[in-house]
Structures are given as structure tokens and as C-alpha cells.
Design a protein around this motif. Structure first.
Motif, mmCIF file in Angstrom:
data_model
loop_
_atom_site.group_PDB
_atom_site.id
_atom_site.type_symbol
_atom_site.label_atom_id
_atom_site.label_comp_id
_atom_site.label_asym_id
_atom_site.label_seq_id
_atom_site.Cartn_x
_atom_site.Cartn_y
_atom_site.Cartn_z
ATOM 1 N N THR A 89 -9.573 65.308 42.713
ATOM 2 C CA THR A 89 -8.977 64.082 42.215
ATOM 3 C C THR A 89 -7.880 64.430 41.216
ATOM 4 N N GLY A 90 -7.234 63.421 40.708
ATOM 5 C CA GLY A 90 -6.134 63.615 39.788
ATOM 6 C C GLY A 90 -4.808 63.412 40.489
ATOM 7 N N VAL A 91 -3.781 63.207 39.683
ATOM 8 C CA VAL A 91 -2.457 62.967 40.232
ATOM 9 C C VAL A 91 -1.598 64.217 40.067
ATOM 10 N N PHE A 92 -0.588 64.317 40.890
ATOM 11 C CA PHE A 92 0.398 65.369 40.729
ATOM 12 C C PHE A 92 1.317 64.953 39.574
ATOM 13 N N PRO A 93 1.874 65.900 38.872
ATOM 14 C CA PRO A 93 2.704 65.558 37.709
ATOM 15 C C PRO A 93 3.810 64.544 37.998
ATOM 16 N N GLU A 94 4.391 64.586 39.172
ATOM 17 C CA GLU A 94 5.483 63.659 39.476
ATOM 18 C C GLU A 94 5.012 62.208 39.612
ATOM 19 N N ALA A 95 3.707 61.975 39.700
ATOM 20 C CA ALA A 95 3.177 60.611 39.765
ATOM 21 C C ALA A 95 2.956 60.003 38.378
ATOM 22 N N LEU A 96 3.061 60.816 37.342
ATOM 23 C CA LEU A 96 2.831 60.315 35.979
ATOM 24 C C LEU A 96 3.746 59.163 35.572
ATOM 25 N N PRO A 97 5.038 59.187 35.906
ATOM 26 C CA PRO A 97 5.887 58.062 35.476
ATOM 27 C C PRO A 97 5.371 56.695 35.930
ATOM 28 N N GLU A 98 4.795 56.618 37.126
ATOM 29 C CA GLU A 98 4.246 55.339 37.586
ATOM 30 C C GLU A 98 3.091 54.897 36.690
ATOM 31 N N LEU A 99 2.191 55.824 36.354
ATOM 32 C CA LEU A 99 1.049 55.479 35.512
ATOM 33 C C LEU A 99 1.506 55.126 34.097
ATOM 34 N N ILE A 100 2.382 55.930 33.547
ATOM 35 C CA ILE A 100 2.881 55.666 32.202
ATOM 36 C C ILE A 100 3.639 54.336 32.172
ATOM 37 N N GLY A 101 4.398 54.071 33.218
ATOM 38 C CA GLY A 101 5.144 52.819 33.314
ATOM 39 C C GLY A 101 4.257 51.593 33.388
ATOM 40 N N HIS A 102 3.008 51.790 33.791
ATOM 41 C CA HIS A 102 2.064 50.668 33.896
ATOM 42 C C HIS A 102 1.349 50.390 32.570
ATOM 43 N N LEU A 103 1.474 51.267 31.606
ATOM 44 C CA LEU A 103 0.776 51.092 30.324
ATOM 45 C C LEU A 103 1.087 49.772 29.608
ATOM 46 N N PRO A 104 2.333 49.286 29.608
ATOM 47 C CA PRO A 104 2.583 48.009 28.926
ATOM 48 C C PRO A 104 1.751 46.834 29.478
ATOM 49 N N ALA A 105 1.337 46.933 30.727
ATOM 50 C CA ALA A 105 0.493 45.887 31.320
ATOM 51 C C ALA A 105 -0.972 46.037 30.921
ATOM 52 N N CYS A 106 -1.274 47.085 30.165
ATOM 53 C CA CYS A 106 -2.653 47.395 29.791
ATOM 54 C C CYS A 106 -2.759 47.590 28.280
ATOM 55 N N PRO A 107 -2.708 46.505 27.504
ATOM 56 C CA PRO A 107 -2.723 46.643 26.043
ATOM 57 C C PRO A 107 -4.023 47.191 25.465
ATOM 58 N N HIS A 108 -5.092 47.225 26.264
ATOM 59 C CA HIS A 108 -6.366 47.763 25.780
ATOM 60 C C HIS A 108 -6.547 49.246 26.131
ATOM 61 N N LEU A 109 -5.484 49.881 26.612
ATOM 62 C CA LEU A 109 -5.522 51.307 26.916
ATOM 63 C C LEU A 109 -4.599 52.042 25.957
ATOM 64 N N ALA A 110 -5.084 53.161 25.426
ATOM 65 C CA ALA A 110 -4.286 53.998 24.535
ATOM 66 C C ALA A 110 -4.136 55.372 25.176
ATOM 67 N N PHE A 111 -2.956 55.637 25.697
ATOM 68 C CA PHE A 111 -2.652 56.921 26.329
ATOM 69 C C PHE A 111 -2.619 57.983 25.242
ATOM 70 N N ASP A 112 -3.581 58.933 25.315
ATOM 71 C CA ASP A 112 -3.697 59.912 24.244
ATOM 72 C C ASP A 112 -3.775 61.356 24.730
ATOM 73 N N GLY A 113 -3.672 61.583 26.048
ATOM 74 C CA GLY A 113 -3.739 62.964 26.483
ATOM 75 C C GLY A 113 -3.684 63.122 27.988
ATOM 76 N N ILE A 114 -3.713 64.396 28.380
ATOM 77 C CA ILE A 114 -3.856 64.722 29.795
ATOM 78 C C ILE A 114 -5.034 65.670 29.955
ATOM 79 N N MET A 115 -5.683 65.534 31.087
ATOM 80 C CA MET A 115 -6.795 66.411 31.437
ATOM 81 C C MET A 115 -6.365 67.149 32.701
ATOM 82 N N ALA A 116 -6.306 68.459 32.616
ATOM 83 C CA ALA A 116 -5.834 69.264 33.731
ATOM 84 C C ALA A 116 -6.996 69.856 34.508
ATOM 85 N N MET A 117 -6.906 69.713 35.812
ATOM 86 C CA MET A 117 -7.840 70.358 36.721
ATOM 87 C C MET A 117 -7.055 71.437 37.470
ATOM 88 N N VAL A 118 -7.562 72.658 37.401
ATOM 89 C CA VAL A 118 -6.899 73.774 38.062
ATOM 90 C C VAL A 118 -7.807 74.286 39.176
#
Length: 184
Positions: A89-118
Motif C-alpha cells: 500500500t501507499g502512494v508513489f511520490p508523484e501522487a502526493l500533490p493530489e493528496l496535499i491539494g485535498h487537505l483544505p477540504a479536510c479541516p480536521h486533518l493535520a498533515f504532519d509527516g510521511i511514512m515510508a515503506m521500502v
């Protein structure tokens, strides 16, 4: 009770059921680190302090909905599939802009980090992935003020820490391998 006595303040769990069984039994902050299905968010929205495995807009929307219901803000990390493995699971780095761009629609979420799976490989084979994730973290820290790079597990935490992880996931080293009951 053994975790706080040992100085451990955060307990990461892979499964919702594990959180539900342990919640309230130890003075620790729970983090959801395993894949989280949208239909299970309602069970943990008021119990965990962070969801490290956010990997879709759909999951963000459900966490938002459940956190709005219980009146709290949830710290989230976006889970990155650093090795681009189709079975993880997890997204590829190039998919992050879509998720970050959705944050304003989610005022109860606080983006505070990334979790990397290798990839599951000897630690020395993952150094390049860790360095890539550190570079991504540094960029996101500068742009969004995130504070956490969660990467490395029991078999490779030293390498991850050398490469910049400031949170590691070492449950197996602390409590041994998990034995899950067979599914019926």
C-alpha cells in the motif's frame, strides 16, 4: 504498563482490532500504522493520535467525517510506497500533490509527516530509498512544516535513522513477531 515504564510513549499498531483490544490499558499514544480501510475509521477516530497510513483522498474524506463527528483533529502522515511495489500500500511520490491539494477540504486533518515503506530487503539495499524519502521529507518540511519522517523497522532501523528518520517502527524487536489467528 511495560511500555511507558520502558520510556515508550507511542505504540503503533497494524490492525484496528489490536488498537481496540489495547486502548486504555497503557498510558501511550496510539498510532495506526497499517493499511486502514474506510469502513474501520469510525472505530479508531477517537482512540488514535495519528494515522500514518493515509494513501487516498477517499480515506482522507472518511477520517475527516469521523473526526468532525467526535470534534477532534487527526494528525496524519501520507504513506509512501518508496519501492513502487505493486503488492504494498501507499502512494508513489508523484501522487502526493493530489493528496496535499485535498487537505483544505479536510479541516480536521493535520498533515504532519510521511511514512515510508521500502522493499523487504537487507538494510544496506534500502539506503537509496531512505535517502530519497529524506529528500522528499526535507522538501515537504520546508513547504508545509511537517515534523515527522517515519521510516525503518526492526530489521533496518539503524540505517533508516542514519538517513534521517526521526520516528522508527520497531515493534518486532521489542515484543517479538506477531502471530495472527488464521482467517476462517
Amino acid at each position: 504498563a511495560a511500555l511507558p515504564a520502558a520510556g515508550i510513549r507511542i505504540a503503533g499498531e497494524n490492525r484496528v482490532q489490536e488498537i481496540l483490544e489495547k486502548y486504555g490499558k497503557a498510558d501511550v499514544s496510539f498510532h495506526m500504522i497499517g493499511h486502514l480501510q474506510t469502513n474501520k475509521v469510525k472505530y479508531i477516530a477517537d482512540k488514535v493520535d495519528c494515522i500514518q497510513s493515509v494513501d487516498s483522498v477517499r480515506l482522507m474524506d472518511e477520517i475527516e467525517r469521523q473526526c468532525a463527528k467526535c470534534g477532534r483533529t487527526m494528525r496524519i502522515f501520507f504513506e509512501i510506497n518508496a519501492g513502487r511495489e505493486p503488492d504494498k500500500t501507499g502512494v508513489f511520490p508523484e501522487a502526493l500533490p493530489e493528496l496535499i491539494g485535498h487537505l483544505p477540504a479536510c479541516p480536521h486533518l493535520a498533515f504532519d509527516g510521511i511514512m515510508a515503506m521500502v522493499p523487504n530487503a537487507p538494510a544496506e539495499n534500502n539506503r537509496e530509498y531512505y535517502l530519497q524519502m529524506k529528500a522528499l521529507y526535507d522538501k515537504l518540511k520546508e513547504e508545509y512544516g511537517i515534523t515527522t519522517l517515519s521510516m525503518g523497522m526492526s530489521n533496518d532501523y539503524a540505517e533508516a535513522a542514519e538517513c534521517g528518520a526521526n520516528m522508527i517502527r520497531v515493534g518486532t524487536a521489542l515484543v517479538g513477531p506477531r502471530v495472527y489467528p488464521a482467517k476462517e
